[in-house]
Design a protein around this motif. Structure first.
Motif: not given
Length: 221
Positions: A92, A95, A132-133, A135-136
């Motif tokens: 990672q 994001n 793509y994150a 959110t967490d």
């Protein structure tokens, strides 16, 4: 007698006033000379660490398979259910999440075309992933790579089995249920190409391609 009384009263009052004045002056001096107390800076609390998708993971998955092509070009329609395991590792950067993943399972595919019957078997893939994150706890990703499957074709009491090689690509979403457990929903399209099968009436070319809808549960470590 009265004169002495007023004189004593005057002396006593003057002494009391003098003591009071001296006390007030000293008290004022003390207040003026006490240095100002500097307030300690209020510590700024840093936010809690953001959850990360980085690291290895394993999981189980299952779902529905839809494969097929028009019988006229040598491929037939197959459908069924599957189950299996998957494992991979993520890296990672902000994001952006990227990594590799593999899966291995068993496809209970069945189908028929005229005198021919078809049955699936063990299948698997090795793929790259890029996501793509959002959110967490929510990761949206795409994946693509190579795929393989065992396919059996039977006709006139004679069957043949081949390993089909092709490619696969899809999209999915991983969502964390806890800090280490996540759920998955994924759609993948796979083309295994075609192979020649030797059956009762001779050699014929068959193959399969189509889509999978997969749900899974994984553990990150």
């Amino acid at each position: 007698m009265k004169t002495e009384y007023f004189r004593d009263y005057f002396y006593i009052s003057a002494i009391i006033l003098g003591i009071g004045y001296s006390f007030n002056a000293n008290a004022a001096d003390v207040v003026r000379h006490v240095p100002a107390v500097e307030m300690a800076p209020v510590p700024i609390l840093s936010p809690s660490p953001v959850k990360t998708w980085e690291g290895g993971y394993v999981g189980i998955s299952g779902g529905k398979t839809f494969k097929g092509r028009n019988p006229g070009d040598g491929l037939t329609r197959l459908d069924g259910y599957f189950g299996g395991i998957f494992a991979g590792t993520n890296f990672q950067n902000g994001n952006v999440v990227y990594g590799v993943e593999g899966d291995l399972g068993y496809d209970r595919l069945k189908g028929s075309q005229g005198a021919y019957s078809f049955k699936g078997g063990v299948d698997g893939s090795a793929r790259a992933r890029l996501g793509y994150a959002l959110t967490d706890s929510v990761l949206l990703y795409g994946t693509a790579g190579g795929a393989a499957q065992r396919l059996s074709v039977a006709e006139a009491s004679k069957s043949d089995t081949n390993t089909m090689l092709g490619w696969t690509a899809g999209v999915g979403v991983d969502a964390k249920l806890t800090d280490s457990v996540f759920g998955r929903v994924e759609y993948r399209y796979t083309d295994f190409g075609s192979k020649t099968f030797s059956t009762g009436s001779g050699n014929s070319e068959f193959g399969a391609r189509g889509g999978k809808i997969k749900v899974g549960l994984g553990i990150q470590f």
